[in-house]
Motif scaffolding. Structure first.
Motif, mmCIF file in Angstrom:
data_model
loop_
_atom_site.group_PDB
_atom_site.id
_atom_site.type_symbol
_atom_site.label_atom_id
_atom_site.label_comp_id
_atom_site.label_asym_id
_atom_site.label_seq_id
_atom_site.Cartn_x
_atom_site.Cartn_y
_atom_site.Cartn_z
ATOM 1 N N THR A 2 5.945 8.358 -11.813
ATOM 2 C CA THR A 2 5.326 7.888 -10.585
ATOM 3 C C THR A 2 5.768 8.742 -9.412
ATOM 4 O O THR A 2 6.729 9.501 -9.474
ATOM 5 C CB THR A 2 5.734 6.434 -10.319
ATOM 6 N N MET A 144 5.910 -8.523 -10.136
ATOM 7 C CA MET A 144 5.419 -7.485 -9.236
ATOM 8 C C MET A 144 4.183 -7.976 -8.485
ATOM 9 O O MET A 144 3.953 -7.608 -7.334
ATOM 10 C CB MET A 144 5.115 -6.211 -10.017
ATOM 11 N N TYR A 159 3.459 -0.294 -6.933
ATOM 12 C CA TYR A 159 3.905 0.650 -7.965
ATOM 13 C C TYR A 159 3.933 2.091 -7.454
ATOM 14 O O TYR A 159 4.626 2.935 -8.035
ATOM 15 C CB TYR A 159 3.003 0.555 -9.196
ATOM 16 N N HIS A 160 3.215 2.375 -6.407
ATOM 17 C CA HIS A 160 3.277 3.712 -5.816
ATOM 18 C C HIS A 160 4.659 3.976 -5.221
ATOM 19 O O HIS A 160 5.122 5.127 -5.193
ATOM 20 C CB HIS A 160 2.208 3.856 -4.728
ATOM 21 N N TYR A 162 7.603 1.890 -5.983
ATOM 22 C CA TYR A 162 8.699 1.494 -6.872
ATOM 23 C C TYR A 162 8.221 1.506 -8.321
ATOM 24 O O TYR A 162 7.116 1.045 -8.621
ATOM 25 C CB TYR A 162 9.212 0.101 -6.498
ATOM 26 N N ARG A 163 9.075 1.990 -9.205
ATOM 27 C CA ARG A 163 8.688 2.094 -10.613
ATOM 28 C C ARG A 163 8.409 0.737 -11.224
ATOM 29 O O ARG A 163 7.446 0.547 -11.959
ATOM 30 C CB ARG A 163 9.807 2.781 -11.415
ATOM 31 N N ASP A 164 9.298 -0.221 -10.948
ATOM 32 C CA ASP A 164 9.177 -1.536 -11.565
ATOM 33 C C ASP A 164 10.087 -2.512 -10.833
ATOM 34 O O ASP A 164 10.720 -2.165 -9.826
ATOM 35 C CB ASP A 164 9.537 -1.481 -13.062
#
Length: 310
Positions: A2, A144, A159-160, A162-164
């Protein structure tokens, strides 16, 4: 990978580049900014992010700037070769005239006493929403999607950045430890002797765990939810704070010619009473954070047998 992961790796690469240019080892740099070598290594390899507070510390120690570390400062071909960034980075390290020495560094909070001041946190809406969600529903109860709704963003938008969800938890706990280290170390410098330094450190711990009780609550309740590597890293960071308190307790007891037989037990009891504050303290309660902090400093000194007369 990402965009946020790519940016994290880019920042880490710049940190390593700046450290190499400054001629500092990983261990020495880590000690100067108050983290373990493993933590700094994780930042440089892009395995973990660096908060704004930690980036400021790194920029100071590595004679550069936060804009350079995050890639917002453009190249300058007039920069001396020893401070010029690699061509692929497209940016430069500051010239010697732009350097600030460690001794000349201003107080991290703006003034000698400002470790007692708690302005609102400056964090992005996604992380703020995640913190609120983790407090309200716990890490495992938050999703999320719920975090995105609370932040007023789309799920892809979250998600742009933070990964998860795990990335958000790690960022929240890194933010906690960064600020806690800064405040405790600033408070320690405000004491003229061991006894005063113990009181100041305890006061700083109590103030943090009341003013930043949401972050502190997550730190107390969600360590079990971290992946093993970050759990070990943050545990080590917590231990550093405990060791600092223990060292000042030893000094205070030695100054007063008191027995240190139970110093470690006392140190852990003192730290624990501070870390337990988020479980019951409320801003609308009968005591203010400042009143609690003053009382806790007195409690700590009494537990150590260090009365005002000492």
């Amino acid at each position: 990978m990402t965009a946020s992961a790519a940016e994290q790796r880019a920042v880490g690469a710049r940190v390593r580049q700046a450290r190499t240019a400054a001629g500092l080892s990983l261990r020495v740099t880590a000690a100067r900014i108050g983290v373990s070598p493993a933590t700094l290594s994780a930042i440089e390899t892009g395995k973990t992010g660096a908060s704004v507070t930690r980036l400021r510390s790194l920029a100071t120690e590595l004679h550069t700037t936060v804009p350079w570390l995050i890639g917002e400062q453009r190249a300058d071909d007039s920069a001396p070769p020893e401070y010029r960034a690699a061509p692929s980075a497209g940016t430069r390290l500051p010239r010697p005239a732009e350097r600030r020495t460690r001794d000349a560094r201003p107080d991290e909070f703006g003034s000698p006493k400002s470790w007692r001041e708690f302005p609102p946190l400056t964090i992005d809406p996604v992380l703020a929403a995640a913190i609120d969600s983790f407090v309200e529903t716990g890490y495992h109860g938050a999703t999320m999607r719920s975090i995105a709704a609370r932040a007023g963003m789309s799920v892809p938008g979250v998600y742009h950045h933070y990964r998860d969800k795990q990335d958000l938890l790690v960022r929240a706990l890194d933010l906690t430890m960064d600020e806690l280290h800064q405040r405790v170390r600033a408070a320690r410098l405000d004491g003229a002797n061991g006894r005063e330094r113990v009181a100041r450190v305890v006061e700083a711990l109590a103030l943090f765990h009341t003013h930043r009780r949401e972050l502190a609550f997550i730190g107390a309740s969600e360590m079990r939810s971290l992946n093993p590597a970050d759990r070990d890293r943050i545990t080590a960071s917590r231990n550093e704070v405990q060791y600092l308190l223990d060292a000042e307790i030893d000094t205070a007891l030695a100054d007063a010619n008191r027995s240190a037989d139970h110093a470690r037990d006392a140190g852990r009891a003192i730290a624990t009473m501070c870390t337990a504050l988020p479980q019951w303290f409320r801003l609308d309660g009968p005591s203010s954070p400042e009143q609690i902090a003053t009382a806790y400093a007195d409690f700590a000194l009494a537990l150590l047998g260090l009365t005002v007369a000492d």
